[in-house]
Design an enzyme around this catalytic site. Structure first.
Site, PDB file in Angstrom:
ATOM      1  N   HIS A 257       0.992  -1.316  -6.442  1.00 58.09           N
ATOM      2  CA  HIS A 257       1.730  -0.391  -5.783  1.00 58.09           C
ATOM      3  C   HIS A 257       1.151   0.146  -4.594  1.00 58.09           C
ATOM      4  O   HIS A 257       1.476   0.534  -3.447  1.00 58.09           O
ATOM      5  CB  HIS A 257       2.300   0.670  -6.931  1.00 58.09           C
ATOM      6  N   GLU A 258      -0.093   0.522  -4.682  1.00 59.11           N
ATOM      7  CA  GLU A 258      -0.926   1.475  -3.717  1.00 59.11           C
ATOM      8  C   GLU A 258      -1.024   0.455  -2.485  1.00 59.11           C
ATOM      9  O   GLU A 258      -1.241   0.901  -1.306  1.00 59.11           O
ATOM     10  CB  GLU A 258      -2.157   2.075  -4.083  1.00 59.11           C
ATOM     11  N   HIS A 261       1.641   0.269  -0.092  1.00 59.55           N
ATOM     12  CA  HIS A 261       1.651   1.560   0.848  1.00 59.55           C
ATOM     13  C   HIS A 261       0.211   1.196   2.110  1.00 59.55           C
ATOM     14  O   HIS A 261       0.463   1.376   3.122  1.00 59.55           O
ATOM     15  CB  HIS A 261       1.077   2.855   0.221  1.00 59.55           C
ATOM     16  N   GLU A 287       7.940   3.898   0.154  1.00 60.31           N
ATOM     17  CA  GLU A 287       8.424   3.396  -1.195  1.00 60.31           C
ATOM     18  C   GLU A 287       8.803   1.941  -1.221  1.00 60.31           C
ATOM     19  O   GLU A 287       8.230   1.053  -2.220  1.00 60.31           O
ATOM     20  CB  GLU A 287       9.001   4.447  -1.864  1.00 60.31           C
TER      21      GLU A 287
END
Length: 492
Positions: A257-258, A261, A287
């Protein structure tokens, strides 16, 4: 130098100082000694005061008045759009209020962490009340008599309104609840994985997975934090993860997830660095990258097959009988407490609850002293489970402690954008699952880099998605994807 050149030179220094402020926040969450919290709050407040003074410098207004936006190219006009918006917002906010918010939220972050660790809501509520009071003041200053929540939301998703998002959430909620009810009635209950997975092995695999998704360690690093996050842009983009030796998915999927980003920030066109275009255009678009990396790619049957093999190699046992059981475990639907660990069916219901609660906090129809009871009542209604302790309830998220009111709805907006991007990407990248089954994500991440990430702040948020997909973003593709994926998994 022309007015435009003077403005760009001034903005370059402001952007550089903002990166320093971000690094202070990263350090606070990863490296800072616990006893330094009070001093760090003063440092953050002082730097925010410097930044706010620069962002409201009267010379900016003079330069803006002297510049004809229509005479600029597309890049120059986009830079002006961001600066005009930022200047208009900053000049509405008193210097003393901006610095006080920075000081209080820096201190509040540490108090929240202590309260969460001790499951002691009372320890945090007075500080949260102070944060809410300051954010209401900020919203009132920015809103010019308009909706307070919209004024805060605009900082994270320019152009969006609570009414628009609320209407979309209402449309989504019906189909999400229907899908959840079908799943719960299916009689299928896949097992989670079992076993102990040592921290060293998890972090080794997290580094490997990050590299497979294109995260550039020459310009980034992974550290541990209580609440995973990413920080920075350009050539210094850092991410964090966390480790639970009984649940390696916590580490692996927080990392993916990170990485989404982080890759967005790393892949913005280099010439946009330290300019208004040198960061992700909105949190919703941000997101979309983290969620499509984590879910449509990272939780796909193809990629989990590869991940099952790597876990077996590293740990000797992946905690599941075979790749199919592993895929089912990764995507197991259950009514858990924690938003960041929620499955794709339940995740947006977590966001919708927070969205409703924080809107009430801002309009004054809900006070901080009543927040825990309101949270627990709503959670039991929506998820059918009573909250057992505050760290699984109102204390689980860091966002409100640091003043991020208006941030939560961008998570679901990001999911909606990711659903649209996944539909377009799958059409444009044939054979994608064959690549993912070998742990190769380059075709997918390359498409996202080309169509979304490299643009940074060049376009407005919705325009970025529409240009990439060829259609106006809407919730349909996400809901269709969830119905198809979990319908197949649960036979409904």
């Amino acid at each position: 130098m022309s007015a435009f050149e003077n403005l760009m030179a001034f903005q370059h220094e402001t952007e550089a100082l903002a990166q320093v402020a971000g690094r202070l926040g990263w350090d606070q969450e990863t490296m800072m000694p616990r006893g330094a919290a009070a001093q760090r709050a003063e440092e953050m407040g002082a730097l925010e005061n410097v930044l706010h003074t620069r962002r409201t410098d009267p010379r900016i207004g003079e330069w803006l008045a002297a510049i004809d936006d229509t005479a600029l190219d597309a890049v120059g006009a986009a830079k002006m759009r961001h600066i005009r918006r930022s200047y208009a917002r900053a000049t509405k906010l008193p210097d003393t209020l901006a610095a006080e918010i920075a000081r209080v939220t820096s201190r509040a972050q540490g108090i929240w962490a202590e309260a969460r660790a001790a499951d002691d809501v009372a320890h945090f509520l007075p500080t949260l009340a102070e944060v809410v009071r300051l954010k209401r003041e900020e919203a009132a200053a920015l809103a010019d008599g308009g909706d307070l929540y919209d004024a805060l939301l605009d900082d994270y998703e320019p152009g969006a309104t609570a009414a628009e998002i609320g209407a979309m959430f209402d449309r989504m909620r019906t189909r999400l609840v229907m899908l959840r009810e079908k799943i719960m009635a299916s009689g299928r209950n896949p097992a989670g994985i079992t076993g102990r997975f040592d921290e060293e092995g998890q972090l080794k695999l997290a580094q490997e997975v990050a590299s497979h998704f294109g995260y550039n360690f020459k310009h980034g690093r992974i550290d541990k934090a209580v609440h995973p996050f990413s920080s920075g842009s350009g050539t210094d983009v850092r991410i964090t993860t966390r480790v639970d030796e009984g649940d390696p998915f916590n580490c692996l999927y927080s990392t993916i997830h990170e990485v989404g980003h982080g890759c967005y920030e790393q892949n913005i066109a280099p010439e946009f660095g330290l300019t208004p275009l040198g960061a992700g255009v909105s949190m919703g678009v941000h997101e979309s990258q983290s969620r499509i990396y984590e879910n449509q790619l990272g939780r796909s049957r193809a990629f989990t097959g590869w991940l099952h093999g790597r876990m077996t190699t590293i740990f000797g046992d992946a905690g599941a009988a075979d790749a199919d059981a592993f895929y089912a475990a990764v995507n197991r639907v259950h009514s858990g407490y924690i938003r960041t660990e929620a499955d794709e069916v339940h995740y947006n219901l977590h966001i919708m609850m927070r969205f409703d609660l924080e809107r009430k906090l801002m309009d004054g129809s809900l006070e901080v002293d009543d927040l825990e009871a309101a949270w627990n009542t709503r959670f039991e209604h929506d998820f059918g489970v009573a909250v057992d302790k505050p760290s699984n309830g109102v204390l689980q998220d860091v966002h409100w402690s640091v003043g991020l009111f208006g941030y939560f709805p961008t998570y679901t907006l990001g999911n909606v954008y990711a659903g649209c991007l996944n539909l377009a990407m799958r059409s444009a990248v044939p054979g994608l699952d064959d690549d993912l089954a070998r742990g190769h994500t380059e075709a997918a991440t390359g498409w996202l880099q080309e169509h979304v990430q490299r643009h940074g702040g060049l376009y407005e948020p919705k325009e970025v998605i529409e240009r990439a997909c060829g259609f106006e973003p809407n919730e349909g593709p996400l809901l269709d994807y969830l119905d198809a994926k979990f319908g197949a998994l649960y036979g409904v």
